[in-house]
Design a protein around this motif. Sequence first.
Motif, PDB file in Angstrom:
ATOM      1  N   THR A 175      85.293  12.991  23.898  1.00  0.00           N
ATOM      2  CA  THR A 175      86.199  12.242  24.771  1.00  0.00           C
ATOM      3  C   THR A 175      86.324  10.822  24.244  1.00  0.00           C
ATOM      4  OG1 THR A 175      84.354  11.698  26.235  1.00  0.00           O
ATOM      5  CG2 THR A 175      85.644  13.651  26.773  1.00  0.00           C
ATOM      6  N   GLN A 195      80.269   9.675  23.473  1.00  0.00           N
ATOM      7  CA  GLN A 195      81.163  10.284  24.449  1.00  0.00           C
ATOM      8  C   GLN A 195      81.401  11.754  24.084  1.00  0.00           C
ATOM      9  OE1 GLN A 195      84.395   7.394  24.104  1.00  0.00           O
ATOM     10  NE2 GLN A 195      83.818   6.571  26.091  1.00  0.00           N
ATOM     11  N   GLU A 197      80.728  15.958  25.572  1.00  0.00           N
ATOM     12  CA  GLU A 197      80.265  16.924  26.559  1.00  0.00           C
ATOM     13  C   GLU A 197      80.039  18.241  25.820  1.00  0.00           C
ATOM     14  OE1 GLU A 197      82.814  17.216  29.937  1.00  0.00           O
ATOM     15  OE2 GLU A 197      83.264  15.070  29.935  1.00  0.00           O
ATOM     16  N   ASN A 213      93.767  17.693  27.181  1.00  0.00           N
ATOM     17  CA  ASN A 213      94.675  16.633  27.605  1.00  0.00           C
ATOM     18  C   ASN A 213      95.947  16.644  26.773  1.00  0.00           C
ATOM     19  OD1 ASN A 213      92.783  15.625  29.524  1.00  0.00           O
ATOM     20  ND2 ASN A 213      91.705  14.560  27.854  1.00  0.00           N
ATOM     21  N   ASN A 217      93.090  16.245  21.058  1.00  0.00           N
ATOM     22  CA  ASN A 217      91.791  16.611  21.614  1.00  0.00           C
ATOM     23  C   ASN A 217      90.899  17.092  20.468  1.00  0.00           C
ATOM     24  OD1 ASN A 217      92.380  16.981  24.854  1.00  0.00           O
ATOM     25  ND2 ASN A 217      94.150  17.519  23.607  1.00  0.00           N
TER      26      ASN A 217
END
Length: 302
Positions: A175, A195, A197, A213, A217
């Motif tokens: 991200t 950042q 996940e 998004n 990405n």
Amino acid sequence: LDYIAFSPDNCVYFEVGDFASLRDISISFGSLEPAFASELFEYFVMLSADAVPDMVLRVTASAVHDGAHIALGGTPIKSAFPVPVLLRIGENKILIEVTSANRLTTRTYVVTAYVLMEQIVGTSLSMLAPSSGEMQPEFESEEYKYSVVVPFEIEEMQFRVASVLDDPVAVCLVTALEEELRALWVGPPRQVRSQMECYVTPSGHESEPLPVNVGFNLFEFKAVPEAGGVGSQSEVLYEILVFRSRDGGGPIAVEPSPPPIDQDSPPPPPSFPFPQPFPFLPPSTPSPPPSPPSPFPPDDML
């Protein structure tokens, strides 16, 4: 008393001596653990794939008694004669049976050869497939960067992943701002990215849905070997850059790369930060100087 008539079939025979034992087991690569001894029947050897040409191990078994019969994997072999054994990645059980000359006694020696992959191969993926879009280029274990374009309607994606050694695979969503994603994509690899996940997915399964998004990405994938397992000291990182089209639009156009410069041709003229004048006019000849004023009045005044 009842007596049984003598017959060889009614006798119990015992052999005394090493009629069904091996004097030695030797292998063409590696060394047996523990060291060979006739009274020990189980051995282990660790090998690496890059150290064993053609994945063939030559095993030589020598019997103590000349008349003993030896079989390797059920196939009769000669004593003190090297026999090629085809190996595979992982565990290989090599069974050596020794039978006495009169076939009354049989002993089995077991050599377990474990073949490891190179670490970079051990942490490679064998499958990486997105649930939407067409991945470019097509997946290859030795290819580490891919791109996918999906329509605006795709809001989530899943990835089916598998590792070479069936280790679980970490599926990570990076991200960051769009400009930072581009920099991560084209820049050198970084050891730490704050950042992120990550979700661990079993090998051969599909990851949980991950949000996509509008725009760029970045997803990362890497095998997660068990502690101390193959490849635990190194890792192979795969990346997929996914572009989700804007509503009614496609990805941002990228200017094509300039054609290669011919080394034999002269270098191109330098470019300027301002446009050159157009059209180009030919150089003008200098005008003659103006005539001095006449002392006489003009004709229309006479």
